[in-house]
Design a protein around this motif. Sequence first.
Motif, PDB file in Angstrom:
ATOM      1  N   GLY A 120      40.411  43.932  40.989  1.00 40.84           N
ATOM      2  CA  GLY A 120      41.375  44.865  41.564  1.00 40.84           C
ATOM      3  C   GLY A 120      42.770  44.472  41.127  1.00 40.84           C
ATOM      4  O   GLY A 120      42.936  43.570  40.301  1.00 40.84           O
ATOM      5  N   ASP A 121      43.783  45.147  41.686  1.00 42.13           N
ATOM      6  CA  ASP A 121      45.156  44.857  41.283  1.00 42.13           C
ATOM      7  C   ASP A 121      45.505  43.383  41.428  1.00 42.13           C
ATOM      8  O   ASP A 121      46.119  42.795  40.556  1.00 42.13           O
ATOM      9  CB  ASP A 121      46.136  45.696  42.115  1.00 42.13           C
ATOM     10  CG  ASP A 121      46.147  47.149  41.664  1.00 42.13           C
ATOM     11  OD1 ASP A 121      45.616  47.429  40.565  1.00 42.13           O
ATOM     12  OD2 ASP A 121      46.661  48.000  42.416  1.00 42.13           O
ATOM     13  N   GLU A 122      45.134  42.797  42.540  1.00 42.87           N
ATOM     14  CA  GLU A 122      45.461  41.394  42.795  1.00 42.87           C
ATOM     15  C   GLU A 122      44.237  40.588  43.216  1.00 42.87           C
ATOM     16  O   GLU A 122      44.367  39.535  43.836  1.00 42.87           O
ATOM     17  CB  GLU A 122      46.547  41.293  43.876  1.00 42.87           C
ATOM     18  CG  GLU A 122      47.881  41.885  43.474  1.00 42.87           C
ATOM     19  CD  GLU A 122      48.574  41.087  42.373  1.00 42.87           C
ATOM     20  OE1 GLU A 122      48.301  39.874  42.221  1.00 42.87           O
ATOM     21  OE2 GLU A 122      49.404  41.677  41.653  1.00 42.87           O
ATOM     22  N   THR A 123      43.034  41.079  42.898  1.00 46.29           N
ATOM     23  CA  THR A 123      41.816  40.379  43.310  1.00 46.29           C
ATOM     24  C   THR A 123      40.971  39.998  42.109  1.00 46.29           C
ATOM     25  O   THR A 123      40.945  40.691  41.089  1.00 46.29           O
ATOM     26  CB  THR A 123      40.973  41.222  44.279  1.00 46.29           C
ATOM     27  OG1 THR A 123      40.605  42.451  43.640  1.00 46.29           O
ATOM     28  CG2 THR A 123      41.739  41.516  45.552  1.00 46.29           C
ATOM     29  N   PHE A 124      40.248  38.877  42.269  1.00 46.81           N
ATOM     30  CA  PHE A 124      39.474  38.299  41.178  1.00 46.81           C
ATOM     31  C   PHE A 124      38.192  37.694  41.744  1.00 46.81           C
ATOM     32  O   PHE A 124      38.211  37.077  42.809  1.00 46.81           O
ATOM     33  CB  PHE A 124      40.286  37.204  40.469  1.00 46.81           C
ATOM     34  CG  PHE A 124      41.660  37.645  40.074  1.00 46.81           C
ATOM     35  CD1 PHE A 124      41.891  38.201  38.832  1.00 46.81           C
ATOM     36  CD2 PHE A 124      42.718  37.549  40.975  1.00 46.81           C
ATOM     37  CE1 PHE A 124      43.156  38.643  38.482  1.00 46.81           C
ATOM     38  CE2 PHE A 124      43.983  37.983  40.637  1.00 46.81           C
ATOM     39  CZ  PHE A 124      44.211  38.528  39.386  1.00 46.81           C
ATOM     40  N   ALA A 125      37.092  37.880  41.042  1.00 48.91           N
ATOM     41  CA  ALA A 125      35.837  37.214  41.392  1.00 48.91           C
ATOM     42  C   ALA A 125      35.816  35.883  40.657  1.00 48.91           C
ATOM     43  O   ALA A 125      35.782  35.843  39.424  1.00 48.91           O
ATOM     44  CB  ALA A 125      34.638  38.064  40.999  1.00 48.91           C
ATOM     45  N   VAL A 126      35.867  34.817  41.400  1.00 53.73           N
ATOM     46  CA  VAL A 126      35.893  33.483  40.814  1.00 53.73           C
ATOM     47  C   VAL A 126      34.539  32.822  41.064  1.00 53.73           C
ATOM     48  O   VAL A 126      34.140  32.616  42.214  1.00 53.73           O
ATOM     49  CB  VAL A 126      37.029  32.631  41.405  1.00 53.73           C
ATOM     50  CG1 VAL A 126      36.999  31.219  40.819  1.00 53.73           C
ATOM     51  CG2 VAL A 126      38.381  33.289  41.148  1.00 53.73           C
ATOM     52  N   ALA A 127      33.838  32.508  39.984  1.00 60.85           N
ATOM     53  CA  ALA A 127      32.564  31.797  40.076  1.00 60.85           C
ATOM     54  C   ALA A 127      32.775  30.375  39.580  1.00 60.85           C
ATOM     55  O   ALA A 127      33.617  30.121  38.710  1.00 60.85           O
ATOM     56  CB  ALA A 127      31.501  32.494  39.230  1.00 60.85           C
ATOM     57  N   GLY A 128      32.020  29.447  40.154  1.00 58.79           N
ATOM     58  CA  GLY A 128      32.176  28.071  39.706  1.00 58.79           C
ATOM     59  C   GLY A 128      31.146  27.155  40.328  1.00 58.79           C
ATOM     60  O   GLY A 128      30.247  27.604  41.044  1.00 58.79           O
ATOM     61  N   VAL A 142      35.658  35.975  46.237  1.00 58.67           N
ATOM     62  CA  VAL A 142      36.694  36.924  45.847  1.00 58.67           C
ATOM     63  C   VAL A 142      38.031  36.318  46.250  1.00 58.67           C
ATOM     64  O   VAL A 142      38.242  35.939  47.390  1.00 58.67           O
ATOM     65  CB  VAL A 142      36.483  38.292  46.508  1.00 58.67           C
ATOM     66  CG1 VAL A 142      37.686  39.189  46.240  1.00 58.67           C
ATOM     67  CG2 VAL A 142      35.227  38.945  45.960  1.00 58.67           C
ATOM     68  N   VAL A 143      38.915  36.226  45.281  1.00 54.30           N
ATOM     69  CA  VAL A 143      40.196  35.559  45.459  1.00 54.30           C
ATOM     70  C   VAL A 143      41.306  36.591  45.327  1.00 54.30           C
ATOM     71  O   VAL A 143      41.259  37.452  44.448  1.00 54.30           O
ATOM     72  CB  VAL A 143      40.342  34.458  44.387  1.00 54.30           C
ATOM     73  CG1 VAL A 143      41.735  33.864  44.426  1.00 54.30           C
ATOM     74  CG2 VAL A 143      39.289  33.377  44.598  1.00 54.30           C
ATOM     75  N   ARG A 144      42.290  36.493  46.200  1.00 52.33           N
ATOM     76  CA  ARG A 144      43.426  37.403  46.152  1.00 52.33           C
ATOM     77  C   ARG A 144      44.684  36.631  45.773  1.00 52.33           C
ATOM     78  O   ARG A 144      44.957  35.562  46.340  1.00 52.33           O
ATOM     79  CB  ARG A 144      43.632  38.077  47.509  1.00 52.33           C
ATOM     80  CG  ARG A 144      44.839  39.016  47.557  1.00 52.33           C
ATOM     81  CD  ARG A 144      44.865  39.818  48.856  1.00 52.33           C
ATOM     82  NE  ARG A 144      44.754  38.966  50.017  1.00 52.33           N
ATOM     83  CZ  ARG A 144      45.793  38.442  50.674  1.00 52.33           C
ATOM     84  NH1 ARG A 144      47.021  38.695  50.273  1.00 52.33           N
ATOM     85  NH2 ARG A 144      45.593  37.693  51.739  1.00 52.33           N
ATOM     86  N   ARG A 145      45.428  37.158  44.808  1.00 59.91           N
ATOM     87  CA  ARG A 145      46.734  36.566  44.508  1.00 59.91           C
ATOM     88  C   ARG A 145      47.691  37.002  45.606  1.00 59.91           C
ATOM     89  O   ARG A 145      47.886  38.191  45.847  1.00 59.91           O
ATOM     90  CB  ARG A 145      47.235  36.998  43.134  1.00 59.91           C
ATOM     91  CG  ARG A 145      48.581  36.382  42.795  1.00 59.91           C
ATOM     92  CD  ARG A 145      48.945  36.475  41.345  1.00 59.91           C
ATOM     93  NE  ARG A 145      48.646  37.772  40.782  1.00 59.91           N
ATOM     94  CZ  ARG A 145      48.700  38.039  39.488  1.00 59.91           C
ATOM     95  NH1 ARG A 145      49.010  37.100  38.624  1.00 59.91           N
ATOM     96  NH2 ARG A 145      48.437  39.251  39.049  1.00 59.91           N
TER      97      ARG A 145
END
Length: 195
Positions: A120-128, A142-145
């Motif tokens: 999304g505009d300020e969201t990211f799926a972070v896998a690790g 799901v990480v939001r800036r």
Amino acid sequence: MSIKRDVTGLWIGSLLAGMLLSGATAAAETYQVDPVHSYVLFRVKHLDIGYSYGRFPGPAGVIQWDDAAPEKSRVEMSVDVASVDTDVEKRDQHLKSADFFDVEQHPAITFRSTSIKKTGDETFAVAGDLTLLGKTRPVTAVVRRTGAGKDPWGQYRIGFETVFTIQRSAWGMNFMLNGVSDAVDITVSVEGIRQ
């Protein structure tokens, strides 16, 4: 880092040791996690009645962030397990024991990203990979800036937050599952300072 519950049976994080990142692109900028303005919090249900809360103060880490191509970004974080704080000294000592975190054998919890995808505009799926009690398991959050800009002293900062859920038993933390929930909700809120 934004908010999505990852109930695939994996816990914490987000999170974890101040190691340098490899393979970052030239366009990526390096941010050191600010331990004074970054937080790793957790909550677990007690007796299936109410929630107990705790934190790991002063997380360490490095964020390699490519604003133009977030998929080329990377993050590594860690927490010092001995710093666990639930505001009850007796409980903290029990959490440090072999029943739970086994601090003597496993002094750190670490997280190293394996992929980052813009959602999304300020969201990211972070896998690790989350390493806890010597076991490494995959997690996705799901990480939001939450913001970016210069502080009053001229340093450039970037902020992220995520909330996700793991099952502690997936890492072999099986003690008292009848009294302390298997599901652990984790909040990671991070400010990074550009280097």
